[in-house]
Design a protein around this motif. Structure first.
Motif, PDB file in Angstrom:
ATOM      1  N   ALA A  88       0.826  -1.210   0.000  1.00 45.70           N
ATOM      2  CA  ALA A  88       0.000   0.000   0.000  1.00 45.70           C
ATOM      3  C   ALA A  88       0.860   1.259   0.000  1.00 45.70           C
ATOM      4  O   ALA A  88       0.533   2.257  -0.667  1.00 45.70           O
ATOM      5  CB  ALA A  88      -0.936  -0.004   1.210  1.00 45.70           C
ATOM      6  N   THR A  89       1.968   1.220   0.724  1.00 40.97           N
ATOM      7  CA  THR A  89       2.867   2.379   0.773  1.00 40.97           C
ATOM      8  C   THR A  89       3.548   2.595  -0.569  1.00 40.97           C
ATOM      9  O   THR A  89       3.696   3.734  -1.038  1.00 40.97           O
ATOM     10  CB  THR A  89       3.908   2.189   1.881  1.00 40.97           C
ATOM     11  OG1 THR A  89       3.246   1.942   3.116  1.00 40.97           O
ATOM     12  CG2 THR A  89       4.780   3.420   2.022  1.00 40.97           C
ATOM     13  N   TYR A  90       3.969   1.510  -1.211  1.00 34.26           N
ATOM     14  CA  TYR A  90       4.592   1.640  -2.523  1.00 34.26           C
ATOM     15  C   TYR A  90       3.585   2.165  -3.545  1.00 34.26           C
ATOM     16  O   TYR A  90       3.928   2.972  -4.417  1.00 34.26           O
ATOM     17  CB  TYR A  90       5.154   0.295  -2.992  1.00 34.26           C
ATOM     18  CG  TYR A  90       6.154  -0.333  -2.043  1.00 34.26           C
ATOM     19  CD1 TYR A  90       6.986   0.449  -1.248  1.00 34.26           C
ATOM     20  CD2 TYR A  90       6.258  -1.715  -1.919  1.00 34.26           C
ATOM     21  CE1 TYR A  90       7.895  -0.124  -0.377  1.00 34.26           C
ATOM     22  CE2 TYR A  90       7.163  -2.304  -1.057  1.00 34.26           C
ATOM     23  CZ  TYR A  90       7.971  -1.506  -0.283  1.00 34.26           C
ATOM     24  OH  TYR A  90       8.866  -2.084   0.579  1.00 34.26           O
ATOM     25  N   GLN A  91       2.330   1.704  -3.445  1.00 29.56           N
ATOM     26  CA  GLN A  91       1.310   2.169  -4.382  1.00 29.56           C
ATOM     27  C   GLN A  91       1.074   3.673  -4.223  1.00 29.56           C
ATOM     28  O   GLN A  91       0.903   4.383  -5.217  1.00 29.56           O
ATOM     29  CB  GLN A  91       0.006   1.408  -4.163  1.00 29.56           C
ATOM     30  CG  GLN A  91      -1.081   1.735  -5.185  1.00 29.56           C
ATOM     31  CD  GLN A  91      -0.685   1.337  -6.600  1.00 29.56           C
ATOM     32  OE1 GLN A  91      -0.333   0.184  -6.857  1.00 29.56           O
ATOM     33  NE2 GLN A  91      -0.703   2.299  -7.525  1.00 29.56           N
ATOM     34  N   ALA A  92       1.081   4.146  -2.990  1.00 30.04           N
ATOM     35  CA  ALA A  92       0.890   5.575  -2.762  1.00 30.04           C
ATOM     36  C   ALA A  92       2.015   6.381  -3.403  1.00 30.04           C
ATOM     37  O   ALA A  92       1.777   7.449  -3.991  1.00 30.04           O
ATOM     38  CB  ALA A  92       0.817   5.860  -1.264  1.00 30.04           C
ATOM     39  N   ALA A  93       3.244   5.874  -3.316  1.00 31.88           N
ATOM     40  CA  ALA A  93       4.371   6.566  -3.949  1.00 31.88           C
ATOM     41  C   ALA A  93       4.235   6.544  -5.466  1.00 31.88           C
ATOM     42  O   ALA A  93       4.481   7.559  -6.141  1.00 31.88           O
ATOM     43  CB  ALA A  93       5.683   5.925  -3.514  1.00 31.88           C
ATOM     44  N   LEU A  94       3.839   5.388  -6.006  1.00 36.43           N
ATOM     45  CA  LEU A  94       3.646   5.302  -7.456  1.00 36.43           C
ATOM     46  C   LEU A  94       2.537   6.249  -7.906  1.00 36.43           C
ATOM     47  O   LEU A  94       2.666   6.909  -8.952  1.00 36.43           O
ATOM     48  CB  LEU A  94       3.319   3.867  -7.859  1.00 36.43           C
ATOM     49  CG  LEU A  94       3.060   3.631  -9.352  1.00 36.43           C
ATOM     50  CD1 LEU A  94       4.253   4.041 -10.210  1.00 36.43           C
ATOM     51  CD2 LEU A  94       2.703   2.169  -9.618  1.00 36.43           C
ATOM     52  N   ASP A  95       1.471   6.354  -7.146  1.00 39.55           N
ATOM     53  CA  ASP A  95       0.386   7.257  -7.501  1.00 39.55           C
ATOM     54  C   ASP A  95       0.882   8.701  -7.584  1.00 39.55           C
ATOM     55  O   ASP A  95       0.455   9.470  -8.462  1.00 39.55           O
ATOM     56  CB  ASP A  95      -0.753   7.157  -6.482  1.00 39.55           C
ATOM     57  CG  ASP A  95      -1.505   5.829  -6.565  1.00 39.55           C
ATOM     58  OD1 ASP A  95      -1.351   5.116  -7.578  1.00 39.55           O
ATOM     59  OD2 ASP A  95      -2.240   5.508  -5.604  1.00 39.55           O
ATOM     60  N   ARG A  96       1.757   9.082  -6.684  1.00 36.34           N
ATOM     61  CA  ARG A  96       2.335  10.432  -6.729  1.00 36.34           C
ATOM     62  C   ARG A  96       3.139  10.638  -8.003  1.00 36.34           C
ATOM     63  O   ARG A  96       3.050  11.690  -8.647  1.00 36.34           O
ATOM     64  CB  ARG A  96       3.220  10.671  -5.509  1.00 36.34           C
ATOM     65  CG  ARG A  96       2.477  10.839  -4.197  1.00 36.34           C
ATOM     66  CD  ARG A  96       3.434  10.954  -3.026  1.00 36.34           C
ATOM     67  NE  ARG A  96       4.374  12.070  -3.183  1.00 36.34           N
ATOM     68  CZ  ARG A  96       5.412  12.277  -2.379  1.00 36.34           C
ATOM     69  NH1 ARG A  96       5.649  11.418  -1.382  1.00 36.34           N
ATOM     70  NH2 ARG A  96       6.200  13.293  -2.567  1.00 36.34           N
TER      71      ARG A  96
END
Length: 300
Positions: A88-96
């Motif tokens: 979930a944390t990696y996905q948030a970074a990718l979304d940014r």
């Protein structure tokens, strides 16, 4: 060699093995170098398990790594982080990155672009194969270029990430790629100093671009010479490098050899000394300046 003063406080280092098999002499040298550097600075040393590729991680490998580190007296601070729990944390970074147009989907296969030597950015303005499963790539043409930094052993470095190509951040099969995961975790854990093998030096431009794009601080880097086999290739799990022991007595001469490979010139009389004694001597005399700035060296 270029050196920088070690902070008296605030140092946070880490060792982040992939549990695709047991540690070998090469991974011990990396772990030992990072541990000594952190402890000599009065800092913390964290352990992170980079298990983002489950098919490569056999059962029992993580526990074996714990036993090996303990046998060599390399105690870590705090809780162990497992990247397999961090999606979930990696996905948030990718979304940014996607929102800032620094990352894009790509359906191209390696076979289609391998003649170019690196991925040529075909999908930067829209996937050429939207009907296929998509990987997500970093736009190296939009980040800082060239990427320059001061390595504590190898000195001034400048590399152009566009020459290396747009690296994958998330794979077509949905698994996270190393480059994004390591940058996110280093930032979240407050890593100030990255001490690792020379084989990862050319990964630094991608990671610096990601750090800048995500507004993360830039850690200092110290890349260590690799341990080479008799064939001149780096020791690795893929070429079945011999596992280091997980027994303290058997670890003694191996630890002595690892210190030699780090250029620390341990006393010959200490070769069979207890691990704690060898580490105490090495810590009191730790000198990164003594490491020979070469990409790799044989253990013999």
């Amino acid at each position: 060699m270029t050196t920088a003063p070690l902070p008296a406080s605030g140092y946070v280092g880490r060792f982040a093995p992939t549990p695709s098999g047991p540690l070998h002499l090469g991974s011990l040298v990396a772990a030992l170098g990072s541990w000594l550097d952190a402890r000599a600075a009065g800092g913390r040393w964290l352990l992170r398990i980079e298990d983002i590729d489950p098919p490569r991680c056999p059962p029992g490998a993580v526990d074996q790594i714990y036993r090996q580190l303990e046998a060599f007296g390399l105690e870590w601070d705090g809780e162990i982080r497992h990247q397999s729990t961090r999606g979930a944390t990696y996905q948030a970074a990718l979304d940014r990155l996607v929102a800032d147009r620094m990352a894009y989907p790509c359906g191209c296969s390696r076979r289609e672009w391998q003649q170019h030597g690196h991925y040529p950015g075909w999908c930067r303005h829209g996937s050429r194969h939207p009907e296929r499963a998509q990987a997500w790539r970093l736009r190296t043409d939009k980040g800082i270029q060239p990427v320059c930094w001061q390595d504590r052993l190898f000195g001034s470095q400048c590399l152009d990430p566009t020459v290396q190509g747009d690296v994958i951040l998330k794979r077509k099969d949905g698994l996270w790629a190393y480059q994004l995961a390591v940058v996110v975790d280093d930032a979240e854990q407050g890593i100030t100093d990255v001490v690792r093998g020379f084989d990862l030096l050319d990964n630094t431009p991608w990671q610096r671009q990601l750090q800048a794009a995500l507004n993360y601080p830039e850690p200092r880097y110290l890349h260590l010479p690799l341990v080479l086999g008799e064939d001149g290739q780096k020791l690795s799990k893929q070429n079945l490098a011999t596992a280091i022991p997980h027994d303290g007595t058997a670890a003694r001469p191996v630890l002595h050899r690892a210190l030699q490979l780090l250029g620390q010139a341990p006393q010959a009389a200490l070769r069979q000394a207890e691990v704690s004694t060898q580490l105490a001597h090495a810590l009191a005399r730790w000198s990164p300046e003594a490491i020979v700035a070469t990409p790799g060296r044989k253990p013999g």
